[in-house]
Design a protein around this motif. Structure first.
Motif, PDB file in Angstrom:
ATOM      1  N   VAL A  84       0.817  -1.215   0.000  1.00  0.00           N
ATOM      2  CA  VAL A  84       0.000   0.000   0.000  1.00  0.00           C
ATOM      3  C   VAL A  84       0.857   1.274   0.000  1.00  0.00           C
ATOM      4  CG1 VAL A  84      -1.973  -1.125   1.091  1.00  0.00           C
ATOM      5  CG2 VAL A  84      -0.277   0.056   2.520  1.00  0.00           C
ATOM      6  N   LEU A  85       2.187   1.100   0.032  1.00  0.00           N
ATOM      7  CA  LEU A  85       3.089   2.241   0.058  1.00  0.00           C
ATOM      8  C   LEU A  85       3.101   2.957  -1.293  1.00  0.00           C
ATOM      9  CD1 LEU A  85       5.368   3.915   1.394  1.00  0.00           C
ATOM     10  CD2 LEU A  85       6.960   2.170   0.546  1.00  0.00           C
ATOM     11  N   GLU A  86       2.856   4.238  -1.242  1.00  0.00           N
ATOM     12  CA  GLU A  86       2.908   5.062  -2.445  1.00  0.00           C
ATOM     13  C   GLU A  86       4.240   5.804  -2.517  1.00  0.00           C
ATOM     14  OE1 GLU A  86       0.110   8.557  -3.088  1.00  0.00           O
ATOM     15  OE2 GLU A  86      -0.847   6.903  -4.194  1.00  0.00           O
ATOM     16  N   ARG A  87       4.562   6.525  -1.416  1.00  0.00           N
ATOM     17  CA  ARG A  87       5.850   7.212  -1.352  1.00  0.00           C
ATOM     18  C   ARG A  87       6.118   7.666   0.066  1.00  0.00           C
ATOM     19  NH1 ARG A  87       5.384  13.045  -1.703  1.00  0.00           N
ATOM     20  NH2 ARG A  87       3.214  13.589  -2.097  1.00  0.00           N
ATOM     21  N   ILE A  88       7.376   8.006   0.300  1.00  0.00           N
ATOM     22  CA  ILE A  88       7.830   8.511   1.590  1.00  0.00           C
ATOM     23  C   ILE A  88       8.374   9.911   1.358  1.00  0.00           C
ATOM     24  CG2 ILE A  88       9.534   8.206   3.423  1.00  0.00           C
ATOM     25  CD1 ILE A  88       9.396   5.148   2.660  1.00  0.00           C
ATOM     26  N   GLU A  89       7.831  10.867   2.091  1.00  0.00           N
ATOM     27  CA  GLU A  89       8.263  12.252   1.959  1.00  0.00           C
ATOM     28  C   GLU A  89       8.985  12.666   3.244  1.00  0.00           C
ATOM     29  OE1 GLU A  89       6.294  16.584   0.888  1.00  0.00           O
ATOM     30  OE2 GLU A  89       4.989  14.837   1.125  1.00  0.00           O
ATOM     31  N   VAL A  90      10.322  12.630   3.194  1.00  0.00           N
ATOM     32  CA  VAL A  90      11.127  12.946   4.372  1.00  0.00           C
ATOM     33  C   VAL A  90      11.039  14.435   4.668  1.00  0.00           C
ATOM     34  CG1 VAL A  90      13.462  12.971   5.338  1.00  0.00           C
ATOM     35  CG2 VAL A  90      12.683  11.003   3.987  1.00  0.00           C
ATOM     36  N   ARG A  91      10.760  14.734   5.925  1.00  0.00           N
ATOM     37  CA  ARG A  91      10.660  16.127   6.392  1.00  0.00           C
ATOM     38  C   ARG A  91      11.915  16.554   7.141  1.00  0.00           C
ATOM     39  NH1 ARG A  91       6.590  18.677   3.790  1.00  0.00           N
ATOM     40  NH2 ARG A  91       4.760  17.344   3.699  1.00  0.00           N
ATOM     41  N   GLU A  92      12.491  15.623   7.905  1.00  0.00           N
ATOM     42  CA  GLU A  92      13.654  15.954   8.735  1.00  0.00           C
ATOM     43  C   GLU A  92      14.371  14.671   9.123  1.00  0.00           C
ATOM     44  OE1 GLU A  92      16.149  18.624  10.432  1.00  0.00           O
ATOM     45  OE2 GLU A  92      14.212  19.330   9.720  1.00  0.00           O
ATOM     46  N   ARG A  93      15.687  14.755   9.249  1.00  0.00           N
ATOM     47  CA  ARG A  93      16.470  13.627   9.750  1.00  0.00           C
ATOM     48  C   ARG A  93      17.477  14.187  10.743  1.00  0.00           C
ATOM     49  NH1 ARG A  93      17.712  10.987   5.290  1.00  0.00           N
ATOM     50  NH2 ARG A  93      15.987   9.590   5.644  1.00  0.00           N
ATOM     51  N   LEU A  94      17.518  13.607  11.925  1.00  0.00           N
ATOM     52  CA  LEU A  94      18.445  14.022  12.962  1.00  0.00           C
ATOM     53  C   LEU A  94      19.260  12.814  13.387  1.00  0.00           C
ATOM     54  CD1 LEU A  94      15.872  16.033  15.094  1.00  0.00           C
ATOM     55  CD2 LEU A  94      17.530  16.978  13.486  1.00  0.00           C
ATOM     56  N   ALA A  95      20.577  12.974  13.378  1.00  0.00           N
ATOM     57  CA  ALA A  95      21.450  11.860  13.736  1.00  0.00           C
ATOM     58  C   ALA A  95      22.496  12.313  14.732  1.00  0.00           C
ATOM     59  CB  ALA A  95      22.115  11.300  12.491  1.00  0.00           C
ATOM     60  N   GLU A  96      22.805  11.413  15.654  1.00  0.00           N
ATOM     61  CA  GLU A  96      23.888  11.634  16.586  1.00  0.00           C
ATOM     62  C   GLU A  96      24.519  10.283  16.876  1.00  0.00           C
ATOM     63  OE1 GLU A  96      24.623  13.282  21.041  1.00  0.00           O
ATOM     64  OE2 GLU A  96      23.209  14.361  19.774  1.00  0.00           O
ATOM     65  N   GLY A  97      25.755  10.144  16.485  1.00  0.00           N
ATOM     66  CA  GLY A  97      26.442   8.877  16.693  1.00  0.00           C
ATOM     67  C   GLY A  97      25.749   7.748  15.957  1.00  0.00           C
ATOM     68  N   SER A  98      25.379   6.723  16.705  1.00  0.00           N
ATOM     69  CA  SER A  98      24.775   5.525  16.102  1.00  0.00           C
ATOM     70  C   SER A  98      23.251   5.561  16.092  1.00  0.00           C
ATOM     71  CB  SER A  98      25.250   4.284  16.853  1.00  0.00           C
ATOM     72  OG  SER A  98      24.806   4.333  18.193  1.00  0.00           O
ATOM     73  N   SER A  99      22.683   6.708  16.403  1.00  0.00           N
ATOM     74  CA  SER A  99      21.230   6.842  16.499  1.00  0.00           C
ATOM     75  C   SER A  99      20.737   7.872  15.492  1.00  0.00           C
ATOM     76  CB  SER A  99      20.883   7.294  17.926  1.00  0.00           C
ATOM     77  OG  SER A  99      19.504   7.329  18.116  1.00  0.00           O
ATOM     78  N   VAL A 100      19.599   7.572  14.843  1.00  0.00           N
ATOM     79  CA  VAL A 100      19.032   8.495  13.860  1.00  0.00           C
ATOM     80  C   VAL A 100      17.511   8.451  13.922  1.00  0.00           C
ATOM     81  CG1 VAL A 100      19.182   6.805  11.978  1.00  0.00           C
ATOM     82  CG2 VAL A 100      19.047   9.206  11.434  1.00  0.00           C
TER      83      VAL A 100
END
Length: 117
Positions: A57-73
């Motif tokens: 049922v996936l049409e698309r993914i619209e990324v708004r923000e990505r935050l990463a620190e070390g091994s975590s995102v």
């Protein structure tokens, strides 16, 4: 060279949206754990099976923000499906040894569940 947590998160979403499940599997540790509103899954093969199901049922993914620190995102995105209005989604991943080891997803599943009947 080992990918960063942010790069792995991007690759994960691109592979899932592109339905490249071989690539997606290569990003996951064998013992990856996935917990979200629709499932709690242990193991890479089971995780891929769940993502394949959702990809129907996936049409698309619209990324708004990505935050990463070390091994975590954390990636904040709108999940567009063929069965419900876009769903704001938070996806947290933990990376160890160049592979995704934990995934936690938070979103309101009511629209998707209503479509399942």
């Amino acid at each position: 060279m080992t990918a960063t947590a942010s790069e792995l998160a991007e690759d994960y979403l691109v592979a899932w949206q592109g339905r490249d499940f071989v690539r997606l599997r290569s990003l996951l540790a064998d013992d990856v754990s996935f917990i979200g509103p629709l499932a709690a899954i242990e193991g890479a093969d089971e995780c891929i099976a769940g993502l394949e199901g959702m990809a129907q049922v996936l049409e698309r993914i619209e990324v708004r923000e990505r935050l990463a620190e070390g091994s975590s995102v954390i990636t904040w995105f709108d999940l567009h499906t063929t069965v419900a209005d876009p769903v704001p989604t938070a996806n947290w991943m933990q990376v160890e040894g160049g592979l995704i080891t934990r995934i936690r997803v938070a979103f309101d599943p009511r629209g998707i569940l209503a479509a399942r009947g």
